[in-house]
Design a protein around this motif. Structure first.
Motif, PDB file in Angstrom:
ATOM      1  N   THR A 226       0.868  -1.168   0.000  1.00  0.00           N
ATOM      2  CA  THR A 226       0.000   0.000   0.000  1.00  0.00           C
ATOM      3  C   THR A 226       0.906   1.220   0.000  1.00  0.00           C
ATOM      4  O   THR A 226       1.659   1.437   0.951  1.00  0.00           O
ATOM      5  CB  THR A 226      -0.910   0.027   1.245  1.00  0.00           C
ATOM      6  N   LEU A 227       0.836   1.996  -1.078  1.00  0.00           N
ATOM      7  CA  LEU A 227       1.658   3.188  -1.213  1.00  0.00           C
ATOM      8  C   LEU A 227       0.755   4.410  -1.170  1.00  0.00           C
ATOM      9  O   LEU A 227      -0.174   4.541  -1.966  1.00  0.00           O
ATOM     10  CB  LEU A 227       2.440   3.151  -2.531  1.00  0.00           C
ATOM     11  N   GLU A 228       1.028   5.305  -0.245  1.00  0.00           N
ATOM     12  CA  GLU A 228       0.237   6.527  -0.086  1.00  0.00           C
ATOM     13  C   GLU A 228       1.083   7.718  -0.524  1.00  0.00           C
ATOM     14  O   GLU A 228       2.010   8.116   0.178  1.00  0.00           O
ATOM     15  CB  GLU A 228      -0.183   6.696   1.370  1.00  0.00           C
ATOM     16  N   GLY A 229       0.784   8.252  -1.698  1.00  0.00           N
ATOM     17  CA  GLY A 229       1.425   9.460  -2.186  1.00  0.00           C
ATOM     18  C   GLY A 229       2.938   9.400  -2.311  1.00  0.00           C
ATOM     19  O   GLY A 229       3.587  10.420  -2.166  1.00  0.00           O
ATOM     20  N   ARG A 230       3.509   8.252  -2.558  1.00  0.00           N
ATOM     21  CA  ARG A 230       4.958   8.046  -2.675  1.00  0.00           C
ATOM     22  C   ARG A 230       5.728   8.369  -1.395  1.00  0.00           C
ATOM     23  O   ARG A 230       6.942   8.414  -1.400  1.00  0.00           O
ATOM     24  CB  ARG A 230       5.546   8.865  -3.829  1.00  0.00           C
ATOM     25  N   GLU A 231       5.016   8.596  -0.293  1.00  0.00           N
ATOM     26  CA  GLU A 231       5.690   8.975   0.944  1.00  0.00           C
ATOM     27  C   GLU A 231       5.506   7.996   2.081  1.00  0.00           C
ATOM     28  O   GLU A 231       6.249   8.029   3.044  1.00  0.00           O
ATOM     29  CB  GLU A 231       5.209  10.364   1.389  1.00  0.00           C
ATOM     30  N   ARG A 232       4.527   7.119   1.980  1.00  0.00           N
ATOM     31  CA  ARG A 232       4.270   6.117   3.012  1.00  0.00           C
ATOM     32  C   ARG A 232       3.992   4.794   2.342  1.00  0.00           C
ATOM     33  O   ARG A 232       3.093   4.691   1.508  1.00  0.00           O
ATOM     34  CB  ARG A 232       3.048   6.493   3.830  1.00  0.00           C
ATOM     35  N   LEU A 233       4.739   3.779   2.722  1.00  0.00           N
ATOM     36  CA  LEU A 233       4.571   2.452   2.138  1.00  0.00           C
ATOM     37  C   LEU A 233       4.352   1.453   3.256  1.00  0.00           C
ATOM     38  O   LEU A 233       5.083   1.453   4.255  1.00  0.00           O
ATOM     39  CB  LEU A 233       5.818   2.064   1.333  1.00  0.00           C
ATOM     40  N   THR A 234       3.352   0.614   3.091  1.00  0.00           N
ATOM     41  CA  THR A 234       3.114  -0.494   4.015  1.00  0.00           C
ATOM     42  C   THR A 234       3.247  -1.780   3.217  1.00  0.00           C
ATOM     43  O   THR A 234       2.641  -1.921   2.152  1.00  0.00           O
ATOM     44  CB  THR A 234       1.710  -0.410   4.642  1.00  0.00           C
ATOM     45  N   VAL A 235       4.050  -2.705   3.723  1.00  0.00           N
ATOM     46  CA  VAL A 235       4.290  -3.984   3.055  1.00  0.00           C
ATOM     47  C   VAL A 235       3.909  -5.093   4.026  1.00  0.00           C
ATOM     48  O   VAL A 235       4.367  -5.108   5.166  1.00  0.00           O
ATOM     49  CB  VAL A 235       5.778  -4.147   2.656  1.00  0.00           C
ATOM     50  N   SER A 236       3.060  -6.023   3.585  1.00  0.00           N
ATOM     51  CA  SER A 236       2.753  -7.205   4.392  1.00  0.00           C
ATOM     52  C   SER A 236       3.362  -8.420   3.712  1.00  0.00           C
ATOM     53  O   SER A 236       3.701  -8.377   2.538  1.00  0.00           O
ATOM     54  CB  SER A 236       1.244  -7.365   4.566  1.00  0.00           C
TER      55      SER A 236
END
Length: 93
Positions: free
Chosen positions: A15-25
């Motif tokens: 999940t990438l939010e605006g190229r500034e926050r990434l969540t990886v599961s």
């Protein structure tokens, strides 16, 4: 070639939010990281994140989740049988 219908891949999400926050599961291990590159093993293969000012905000290997803050420039996967050579080998070798 890997089959993306494999149930192991369903536990891996980005999940990438605006190229500034990434969540990886689906994270199994973080192999290497610095401010420009994060290399990790996931249930879908080795994931390489490139960018600037990258910081690991949260890492839960028990839950298999990783949060990254910073400017994300690229996300790429290496095939499981792929051997790092050339530039990456010199960079991380």
């Amino acid at each position: 070639m890997a089959s993306y219908d494999n149930p192991a891949y369903t536990s891996h999400q980005l999940t990438l939010e605006g190229r500034e926050r990434l969540t990886v599961s689906g994270v199994e291990d973080v192999e290497r990281f610095d401010e420009n590159t994060i290399v990790m093993s996931t249930t879908a293969g080795t994931l390489v994140i490139s960018g600037e000012n990258l910081h690991i905000g949260k890492l839960s290997l028990d839950g298999g989740e990783l949060h990254v803050d910073g400017q994300v420039d690229s996300l790429s996967y290496e095939d499981p049988g792929y051997s790092r050579g050339g530039f990456l080998s010199r960079l991380f070798g």
